[in-house]
Enzyme design. Structure first.
Site, PDB file in Angstrom:
ATOM      1  N   PRO A   1     -61.706 146.571  44.489  1.00  0.00           N
ATOM      2  CA  PRO A   1     -62.792 147.514  44.803  1.00  0.00           C
ATOM      3  C   PRO A   1     -62.770 148.796  43.963  1.00  0.00           C
ATOM      4  O   PRO A   1     -63.522 149.733  44.249  1.00  0.00           O
ATOM      5  CB  PRO A   1     -62.527 147.839  46.276  1.00  0.00           C
ATOM      6  CG  PRO A   1     -61.035 147.748  46.402  1.00  0.00           C
ATOM      7  CD  PRO A   1     -60.620 146.619  45.479  1.00  0.00           C
ATOM      8  N   GLU A   2     -61.946 148.854  42.929  1.00  0.00           N
ATOM      9  CA  GLU A   2     -61.768 150.092  42.162  1.00  0.00           C
ATOM     10  C   GLU A   2     -63.082 150.694  41.662  1.00  0.00           C
ATOM     11  O   GLU A   2     -63.262 151.919  41.681  1.00  0.00           O
ATOM     12  CB  GLU A   2     -60.840 149.844  40.967  1.00  0.00           C
ATOM     13  CG  GLU A   2     -59.372 149.663  41.328  1.00  0.00           C
ATOM     14  CD  GLU A   2     -58.990 148.213  41.560  1.00  0.00           C
ATOM     15  OE1 GLU A   2     -57.809 147.879  41.408  1.00  0.00           O
ATOM     16  OE2 GLU A   2     -59.890 147.408  41.903  1.00  0.00           O
ATOM     17  N   VAL A   3     -63.995 149.838  41.184  1.00  0.00           N
ATOM     18  CA  VAL A   3     -65.238 150.369  40.605  1.00  0.00           C
ATOM     19  C   VAL A   3     -66.085 151.115  41.630  1.00  0.00           C
ATOM     20  O   VAL A   3     -66.937 151.921  41.258  1.00  0.00           O
ATOM     21  CB  VAL A   3     -66.082 149.242  39.958  1.00  0.00           C
ATOM     22  CG1 VAL A   3     -65.370 148.679  38.734  1.00  0.00           C
ATOM     23  CG2 VAL A   3     -66.405 148.143  40.966  1.00  0.00           C
TER      24      VAL A   3
ATOM     25  N   ILE B   1     -65.073 153.402  43.566  1.00  0.00           N
ATOM     26  CA  ILE B   1     -64.681 154.816  43.597  1.00  0.00           C
ATOM     27  C   ILE B   1     -64.570 155.387  42.182  1.00  0.00           C
ATOM     28  O   ILE B   1     -63.919 156.403  41.954  1.00  0.00           O
ATOM     29  CB  ILE B   1     -63.352 155.017  44.363  1.00  0.00           C
ATOM     30  CG1 ILE B   1     -62.195 154.261  43.682  1.00  0.00           C
ATOM     31  CG2 ILE B   1     -63.485 154.608  45.812  1.00  0.00           C
ATOM     32  CD1 ILE B   1     -60.823 154.670  44.210  1.00  0.00           C
TER      33      ILE B   1
ATOM     34  N   PHE C   1     -63.107 154.063  39.594  1.00  0.00           N
ATOM     35  CA  PHE C   1     -61.834 153.772  38.946  1.00  0.00           C
ATOM     36  C   PHE C   1     -61.933 152.433  38.215  1.00  0.00           C
ATOM     37  O   PHE C   1     -62.863 151.661  38.431  1.00  0.00           O
ATOM     38  CB  PHE C   1     -60.719 153.737  39.998  1.00  0.00           C
ATOM     39  CG  PHE C   1     -59.330 153.850  39.448  1.00  0.00           C
ATOM     40  CD1 PHE C   1     -58.974 154.887  38.603  1.00  0.00           C
ATOM     41  CD2 PHE C   1     -58.361 152.915  39.794  1.00  0.00           C
ATOM     42  CE1 PHE C   1     -57.682 154.987  38.097  1.00  0.00           C
ATOM     43  CE2 PHE C   1     -57.079 153.008  39.298  1.00  0.00           C
ATOM     44  CZ  PHE C   1     -56.738 154.052  38.447  1.00  0.00           C
TER      45      PHE C   1
END
Length: 256
Positions: A137-139, A141, A143
Site C-alpha cells: 500500500p506504499e503508493v 501514502i 511512498f
C-alpha cells in the site's frame, strides 16, 4: 531471546528454529529493534548445526504490517544520510536471509503488508493461512515500495508486479498463491499443524547440500545460461567432496 518483552523471540525445537516478531499490539510493525532482533536471531540459529530450517512468524493476529507510525515519523524528519542508514538496515536483513545456509520460511497469518510483505517474500518459502492478506500500500501514502520491489519482481511476472505496487490493494492467500507469492495455503484451523508438517520435511535433508543448493539458486540471478552451467559445475564438485555427501552415498550403496 526468550524474554517475552523483547521485540523478537527465538526458540529451537529439534531441527527447526522459530523466530517470532513479537509486537502484536503494533501488528508486528517494523522498527529498528525488530529488524535488528531478526538479524541477530538468524545469525544465532544459523550457527546451530542441528537446525535444518528456520520459521519466521508473527505473534498475535498479523504477520507484519510494515513500518509503524513512529518509523514513518522518523523518516519524515530524518536527514538524507539518516534515511539511507535506515533503509540499508532493512536491505541488510533481506540480503542476510539469502545468505543463511538453511531454508528460511515465512509462516503468514493475517496481514503481511508493505515491508512486511517484503519480509515474507524475502524468505525462501512462504506458507500462508487461508485468511492471510498480502499487499503493497506504499503508493497510497506517497511512498515507493522500492526495496521490496526487487524481491517481488523475482517472484511474479512484470504485469503482476506492476498491478500490486501501483494499485496498493490487498490480495488474499489463494490469489497470492496463484500469483506465485505463496508456496502453500493451509486452513486457518490447521495452520500450525500444516506448517509443522511441511517444515519437518527438511529434517531428512543434508544441511550442506541444501546450503550449496540455496546459494547456487540465488547466485544464478542475472547469469547467462552458460555462466549458470559453469557455476553449477563448480558447485557440483564441491558437493561431491563434502563429508555429508560422501557418507550418504556410502550408506546408500551399502543399503543397495
Amino acid at each position: 531471546m526468550t524474554d517475552e518483552n523483547k521485540a523478537v523471540l527465538c526458540s529451537v525445537k529439534g531441527s527447526v528454529a522459530q523466530i517470532t516478531l513479537n509486537r502484536p499490539e503494533k501488528r508486528n510493525a517494523l522498527n529498528d529493534s525488530l529488524i535488528a532482533g531478526v538479524k541477530d536471531a538468524l545469525i544465532e540459529v544459523n550457527a546451530t548445526e542441528a537446525v535444518r530450517a528456520i520459521v519466521i512468524t508473527g505473534a498475535g493476529q498479523d504477520f507484519c504490517s510494515g513500518a509503524d507510525l513512529s518509523a514513518l515519523q522518523k523518516m519524515s524528519e530524518a536527514s538524507v544520510s539518516e534515511n539511507v542508514d535506515d533503509a540499508r538496515s532493512l536491505m541488510e536483513l533481506f540480503v542476510l536471509i539469502r545468505q543463511i545456509g538453511v531454508p528460511v520460511i515465512a509462516a503468514v497469518r493475517g496481514r503481511a503488508l508493505a515491508g512486511g510483505a517484503g519480509l515474507a517474500l524475502a524468505c525462501d518459502i512462504v506458507l500462508a493461512s487461508t485468511s492471510a492478506r498480502f499487499g503493497y500500500p506504499e503508493v497510497k501514502i506517497g511512498f515507493v515500495p522500492a526495496m521490496v520491489m526487487a524481491i517481488l519482481c523475482r517472484n511474479v511476472s512484470e504485469k503482476r508486479a506492476f498491478e500490486l505496487i501501483t494499485r496498493g490493494n490487498e490480495i488474499g492467500a489463494n490469489e497470492a498463491q496463484q500469483f506465485g507469492l505463496v508456496n502453500k495455503v493451509f486452513d486457518d484451523e490447521r495452520f500450525a499443524e500444516g506448517v509443522d508438517s511441511y517444515v519437518g520435511g527438511f529434517s531428512a535433508t543434508s544441511r550442506s547440500a541444501v546450503a550449496l543448493t540455496k546459494s547456487l539458486l540465488y547466485q544464478m540471478d542475472g547469469m547467462s545460461f552458460t555462466e549458470a552451467l559453469e557455476t553449477g559445475v563448480d558447485v557440483n564438485v564441491i558437493a561431491r567432496l563434502t563429508e555429508d555427501c560422501q557418507n550418504r552415498i556410502t550408506g546408500f550403496l551399502n543399503k543397495g
